[in-house]
Motif scaffolding. Structure first.
Motif, mmCIF file in Angstrom:
data_model
loop_
_atom_site.group_PDB
_atom_site.id
_atom_site.type_symbol
_atom_site.label_atom_id
_atom_site.label_comp_id
_atom_site.label_asym_id
_atom_site.label_seq_id
_atom_site.Cartn_x
_atom_site.Cartn_y
_atom_site.Cartn_z
ATOM 1 N N LEU A 3 -18.346 13.496 40.950
ATOM 2 C CA LEU A 3 -18.520 12.053 41.167
ATOM 3 C C LEU A 3 -19.511 11.896 42.310
ATOM 4 C CD1 LEU A 3 -14.762 10.983 41.249
ATOM 5 C CD2 LEU A 3 -16.458 10.079 39.656
ATOM 6 N N ILE A 4 -20.595 11.196 42.065
ATOM 7 C CA ILE A 4 -21.604 11.041 43.125
ATOM 8 C C ILE A 4 -21.949 9.562 43.276
ATOM 9 C CG2 ILE A 4 -23.866 11.773 43.981
ATOM 10 C CD1 ILE A 4 -23.737 14.159 42.253
ATOM 11 N N GLU A 5 -21.893 9.101 44.528
ATOM 12 C CA GLU A 5 -22.217 7.695 44.778
ATOM 13 C C GLU A 5 -23.732 7.532 44.912
ATOM 14 O OE1 GLU A 5 -20.635 5.085 44.495
ATOM 15 O OE2 GLU A 5 -21.234 3.564 45.924
ATOM 16 N N LYS A 6 -24.297 6.662 44.137
ATOM 17 C CA LYS A 6 -25.708 6.267 44.206
ATOM 18 C C LYS A 6 -26.678 7.453 44.385
ATOM 19 C CE LYS A 6 -24.729 1.617 45.711
ATOM 20 N NZ LYS A 6 -23.617 1.207 46.470
ATOM 21 N N ALA A 39 -29.007 13.156 39.912
ATOM 22 C CA ALA A 39 -27.871 12.623 39.152
ATOM 23 C C ALA A 39 -27.441 13.589 38.053
ATOM 24 C CB ALA A 39 -28.251 11.285 38.544
ATOM 25 N N PRO A 40 -26.126 13.857 37.937
ATOM 26 C CA PRO A 40 -25.654 14.764 36.889
ATOM 27 C C PRO A 40 -25.700 14.139 35.491
ATOM 28 C CG PRO A 40 -23.803 13.895 38.160
ATOM 29 C CD PRO A 40 -25.040 13.389 38.814
ATOM 30 N N SER A 41 -25.864 12.830 35.423
ATOM 31 C CA SER A 41 -25.941 12.142 34.125
ATOM 32 C C SER A 41 -26.432 10.720 34.386
ATOM 33 C CB SER A 41 -24.555 12.068 33.473
ATOM 34 O OG SER A 41 -23.764 11.091 34.130
ATOM 35 N N ASN A 42 -26.472 9.928 33.346
ATOM 36 C CA ASN A 42 -26.749 8.493 33.570
ATOM 37 C C ASN A 42 -25.500 7.675 33.214
ATOM 38 O OD1 ASN A 42 -26.816 8.797 30.809
ATOM 39 N ND2 ASN A 42 -28.431 7.274 30.511
ATOM 40 N N ILE A 43 -24.343 8.306 33.386
ATOM 41 C CA ILE A 43 -23.086 7.613 33.065
ATOM 42 C C ILE A 43 -22.511 7.023 34.356
ATOM 43 C CG2 ILE A 43 -20.787 7.858 32.066
ATOM 44 C CD1 ILE A 43 -21.855 10.223 30.468
ATOM 45 N N ALA A 44 -22.477 5.688 34.387
ATOM 46 C CA ALA A 44 -22.161 4.988 35.635
ATOM 47 C C ALA A 44 -20.776 4.358 35.596
ATOM 48 C CB ALA A 44 -23.200 3.906 35.865
#
Ligand code: UTP
Length: 292
Positions: free
Chosen positions: A187-190, A196-201
């Motif tokens: 889980l990464i904030e901003k 980014a590990p994905s484009n799943i927000a």
């Protein structure tokens, strides 16, 4: 586990919508003819939630007044024979059991959720952010509840966002285990797009379990002195499985200007009595704009 309680954090300052939010909670901004939070509460009710806790703060009294009965107004409408209006406002006052707790200082979403601990009393619970409207056949929070009950785990609502916008969201990395369902690994904030590990927000819907409160207490304040929910979820991820479900539906971020305007236009088109007039209006405006 069975989820019947929901928490709606609505104590943020709404700085993206200043100046209106100086004296008006953003959750009370009007989308067509009802406040944003009305749509959010309706979604929870459709998902069979029967107990809602709203986290409020300074300047948010209008929210409590909205969901309260208004006997004076009811009397007036009855006297005037305005029966349909009377029915509507009575219905709002009777929607569901709503409780309130105040967050004294806006110390972040994580801190807001900590204020729900006593009320949820050891049960898993749903969280619906008060500034995201999601329109769907099956209520968005119900889609998460279905997974949470089956897997006995927390579930985060997510959607695909354009890659260049990942730095505006909390982003998950994970393994796909079913259609639209991921087991979260990171889980990464901003994050910056290249990190980014994905484009799943992560969007404004969650089902959480009561162990999130200990994780929140262990979480030091992050950016801007705020306690971030995502930091606590990362701690929790070391101890248990957390899932992410792609939400089917149309989301409106009404805490942003363009999201707010879009919600007003599109949701007015879903109203039978307004639709044709609004289409005519838009056609006329567009013609005038395009003709210069
Ligand atoms: P946001 O970050 O979108 O809300 O928080 P904000 O801080 O009000 O908005 P901006 O960025 O300044 O425009 C997401 C949700 O968490 C709630 C907000 O009300 C919103 O529903 N929140 C945020 C709290 O309840 N308390 C807080 O301290 C912060």
């Amino acid at each position: 586990m069975r989820i019947r309680k929901a928490v709606i954090p609505a104590a943020g300052l709404g700085t993206r919508m200043l100046p209106i939010t100086k004296s008006m909670p953003k959750e009370m901004l009007s989308i067509v003819d009802r406040p944003v939070i009305h749509y959010v509460v309706e979604e929870a009710i459709k998902a069979e939630i029967d107990d809602i806790l709203i986290i409020t703060g300074k300047g948010k009294r209008a929210i409590e007044d909205y969901f309260d009965r208004s006997f004076e107004l009811e009397y007036y409408l009855r006297e005037k024979g305005k029966i349909e209006e009377l029915r509507q406002i009575k219905e709002i006052g009777e929607m569901v059991d709503i409780y309130y707790v105040r967050q004294k200082k806006p110390l972040g979403l994580g801190d807001a959720i900590l204020h729900a601990e006593k009320h949820v009393n050891g049960e898993p619970f749903a969280v619906l952010l008060g500034d995201d409207i999601i329109i769907s056949d099956k209520p968005a929070i119900g889609q998460l509840i279905e997974v949470a009950e089956r897997r006995n785990s927390p579930v985060l609502g997510v959607e695909h966002v354009p890659h260049e916008l990942v730095n505006k969201y909390g982003i998950i990395g994970g393994e796909k285990i079913e259609n639209d369902l991921y087991r979260i690994k990171t889980l990464i904030e901003k994050p910056a797009p290249e990190e980014a590990p994905s484009n799943i927000a992560i969007i404004g819907r969650y089902v959480l379990t009561p162990d999130v409160f200990d994780a929140l207490r262990e979480t030091p304040p992050g950016k801007g002195g705020e306690i971030q929910l995502i930091d606590a979820l990362r701690t929790l991820l070391n101890k248990k499985e957390i899932f992410a479900r792609i939400i089917a539906g149309e989301r409106y971020d009404v805490g942003s200007r363009v999201g707010f305007i879009r919600a007003n236009i599109e949701l007015s088109l879903t109203r039978k009595e307004l639709r044709s007039e609004v289409i005519e209006l838009m056609e006329r405006i567009l013609r005038e704009v395009l003709d210069g």
